[in-house]
Design an enzyme around this catalytic site. Structure first.
Site, PDB file in Angstrom:
ATOM      1  N   LYS A 159      59.938  57.297 -80.135  1.00 55.04           N
ATOM      2  CA  LYS A 159      61.203  56.845 -79.652  1.00 55.04           C
ATOM      3  C   LYS A 159      61.741  57.023 -81.146  1.00 55.04           C
ATOM      4  CE  LYS A 159      60.378  55.987 -74.728  1.00 55.04           C
ATOM      5  NZ  LYS A 159      59.971  55.619 -73.891  1.00 55.04           N
ATOM      6  N   LYS A 193      56.517  67.516 -72.237  1.00 57.12           N
ATOM      7  CA  LYS A 193      55.694  66.659 -71.240  1.00 57.12           C
ATOM      8  C   LYS A 193      57.007  66.467 -70.395  1.00 57.12           C
ATOM      9  CE  LYS A 193      56.283  62.244 -71.226  1.00 57.12           C
ATOM     10  NZ  LYS A 193      55.494  60.675 -70.138  1.00 57.12           N
ATOM     11  N   LYS A 245      61.773  61.898 -67.149  1.00 55.81           N
ATOM     12  CA  LYS A 245      62.910  62.442 -66.462  1.00 55.81           C
ATOM     13  C   LYS A 245      64.007  62.146 -66.938  1.00 55.81           C
ATOM     14  CE  LYS A 245      61.156  57.876 -64.351  1.00 55.81           C
ATOM     15  NZ  LYS A 245      60.895  57.575 -65.804  1.00 55.81           N
TER      16      LYS A 245
HETATM   17  N1  AQP Z   1      54.729  64.495 -67.437  1.00 56.28           N
HETATM   18  C1  AQP Z   1      53.921  64.020 -66.839  1.00 56.28           C
HETATM   19  N2  AQP Z   1      52.860  63.919 -66.409  1.00 56.28           N
HETATM   20  C2  AQP Z   1      52.137  63.251 -66.264  1.00 56.28           C
HETATM   21  N3  AQP Z   1      52.720  61.817 -65.689  1.00 56.28           N
HETATM   22  C3  AQP Z   1      53.166  61.619 -65.658  1.00 56.28           C
HETATM   23  N4  AQP Z   1      54.213  60.690 -65.836  1.00 56.28           N
HETATM   24  C4  AQP Z   1      55.201  60.329 -66.243  1.00 56.28           C
HETATM   25  N5  AQP Z   1      55.866  61.760 -66.924  1.00 56.28           N
HETATM   26  C5  AQP Z   1      54.545  62.292 -66.507  1.00 56.28           C
HETATM   27  C6  AQP Z   1      53.684  59.264 -65.419  1.00 56.28           C
HETATM   28  O1  AQP Z   1      54.598  58.315 -64.340  1.00 56.28           O
HETATM   29  C7  AQP Z   1      54.764  57.350 -64.368  1.00 56.28           C
HETATM   30  C8  AQP Z   1      55.853  56.382 -64.688  1.00 56.28           C
HETATM   31  O2  AQP Z   1      56.571  56.736 -65.927  1.00 56.28           O
HETATM   32  P1  AQP Z   1      57.731  55.848 -66.658  1.00 56.28           P
HETATM   33  O3  AQP Z   1      58.689  55.797 -65.844  1.00 56.28           O
HETATM   34  O4  AQP Z   1      56.924  54.265 -66.379  1.00 56.28           O
HETATM   35  O5  AQP Z   1      57.538  56.385 -68.102  1.00 56.28           O
HETATM   36  P2  AQP Z   1      57.111  58.035 -68.894  1.00 56.28           P
HETATM   37  O6  AQP Z   1      56.247  58.158 -68.897  1.00 56.28           O
HETATM   38  O7  AQP Z   1      58.036  57.999 -70.049  1.00 56.28           O
HETATM   39  O8  AQP Z   1      58.151  58.958 -67.408  1.00 56.28           O
HETATM   40  P3  AQP Z   1      59.503  59.823 -67.771  1.00 56.28           P
HETATM   41  O9  AQP Z   1      59.463  59.824 -66.770  1.00 56.28           O
HETATM   42  O10 AQP Z   1      58.495  60.476 -68.678  1.00 56.28           O
HETATM   43  O11 AQP Z   1      60.781  59.094 -68.142  1.00 56.28           O
HETATM   44  P4  AQP Z   1      61.157  59.146 -69.629  1.00 56.28           P
HETATM   45  O12 AQP Z   1      62.008  59.969 -69.908  1.00 56.28           O
HETATM   46  O13 AQP Z   1      62.114  57.562 -69.325  1.00 56.28           O
HETATM   47  O14 AQP Z   1      60.504  58.503 -70.368  1.00 56.28           O
HETATM   48  C9  AQP Z   1      53.375  56.996 -65.564  1.00 56.28           C
HETATM   49  O15 AQP Z   1      52.768  56.383 -65.464  1.00 56.28           O
HETATM   50  C10 AQP Z   1      53.878  58.227 -66.390  1.00 56.28           C
HETATM   51  O16 AQP Z   1      52.142  57.945 -67.147  1.00 56.28           O
END
Ligand code: AQP
Length: 324
Positions: free
Chosen positions: A111, A191, A194
């Site tokens: 990040k 991956k 959001k």
């Molecule tokens: N692409 C993915 N495939 C499988 N699992 C995923 N998770 C997120 N993206 C994928 C799982 O979703 C849960 C919640 O995630 P989070 O909101 O705590 O943060 P994150 O993993 O950083 O999710 P994002 O969507 O990628 O958000 P941003 O863009 O804000 O960083 C976790 O259990 C994660 O493993």
């Protein structure tokens, strides 16, 4: 029943990656553990965000989690900032966390690529707040994806250091590896996420889903309809594994390799199968969106129950630290 904690950030629209990688699993775990699911808004503010958006996003994420099947009668669903003990404990745990360990975290490095010296303390200390989230409730089990394993190891290390110094207050949380694979984004490069805008949102209408699938990259070697394709090189084919029945996955695999079907046929089949899963979630979400007061009430109740546990833990912690 063992106690389980997990969290999700209100950083954008929840997507099929969040569902397949976490939320679907949470719904199943509700029956096997005493579950606490937390919308971690204090984590979400460690990156740039719009203060006008985070409140509505938090409420909508709660509505989405309920629409996916989290049941407040079976689990505690609440918002992190409504239980201030999370940040109090994070400060205390920061005195048992080594800077060198935090600096090794892959997520922090990813990040902050390029401008690490400008990174904020909040982003750097993210894993310490995550440790506090878990141990505040003395959770024994944490469902994690591969990407979070390192943070959980650090949480265990912090707990060991704390317990050694102040007495055996916290259990060392163990990981429950998510059975779901990582879902790649529509770009096929990173991956699904959001904040990267490469996602299919759980709230997307059926037309919106199609508008995202239609132009999405497939096997780039397949330039014309008559060219045979290689599903192993096709990001969209990997989605069939999540949404389509195994016999259909096999038929599409063979059809792509022999050019019996084109990429549009493959995408149409995927769209229909996604709709079977996403359609009912979307309908329930529309229902929860129409009654936000019920969603707020569920969150309030969850926060009240979480606070009772949190206050009790903090009494113990302050006593152990000699602060009372
Ligand atoms: N692409 C993915 N495939 C499988 N699992 C995923 N998770 C997120 N993206 C994928 C799982 O979703 C849960 C919640 O995630 P989070 O909101 O705590 O943060 P994150 O993993 O950083 O999710 P994002 O969507 O990628 O958000 P941003 O863009 O804000 O960083 C976790 O259990 C994660 O493993």
């Amino acid at each position: 029943m063992q106690r389980l904690f997990s969290g999700i950030q209100p950083t954008g629209e929840p997507h099929i990656g969040n569902y397949l990688g976490a939320i679907r699993n949470w719904v199943a775990l509700q029956d096997q553990y005493e579950c606490l699911f937390c919308i971690v808004d204090y984590h979400a503010i460690t990156i740039d965000y719009d203060p006008k958006e985070i409140g509505p996003r938090t409420l909508d994420l709660a509505a989405t989690l309920l629409a996916c099947g989290l049941d407040p009668k079976k689990c505690l669903l609440f918002v992190q900032s409504e239980v201030p003990e999370h940040t109090e404990l994070a400060w205390i745990l920061s005195t048992c966390t080594v800077v060198g360990d935090l600096a090794r975290m892959h997520q922090f490095k990813e990040k902050t690529e390029g401008d690490r010296h400008l990174a904020t303390l909040g982003l750097f200390a993210y894993p310490t707040l995550q440790t506090a989230d878990i141990v505040l409730y003395k959770a024994e089990v944490v469902p994690v994806g591969e990407d979070q394993k390192q943070h959980l190891e650090l949480a265990r290390e912090t707990v060991r250091r704390f317990n050694q110094r102040f007495g055996p207050i916290f259990p060392e949380p163990i990981e429950l590896l998510s059975p779901a694979a990582r879902v790649m984004g529509l770009d096929g490069e990173q991956k699904m996420s959001k904040s990267r805008g490469n996602h299919v949102a759980l709230a997307d209408s059926t037309d919106a889903v199609w508008a995202k699938l239609r132009p999405a990259k497939t096997d780039e070697a397949r330039k014309r309809r008559a060219d045979p394709g290689n599903p192993d090189r096709c990001n969209l084919f990997s989605y069939h594994g999540f949404f389509s029945p195994p016999e259909e996955v096999a038929t599409i695999n063979a059809g792509c390799r022999s050019a019996a079907i084109g990429c549009v046929d493959c995408k149409k089949a995927l769209h229909a199968n996604m709709e079977r899963l996403l359609g009912p979630i979307r309908e329930r979400l529309a229902d929860y969106r129409a009654r936000p007061d019920d969603v707020r009430a569920a969150l309030r109740d969850g926060a009240a129950r979480a606070s009772t546990i949190a206050r009790h833990t903090m009494e113990e912690v302050r006593q152990a630290l000699g602060l009372r």
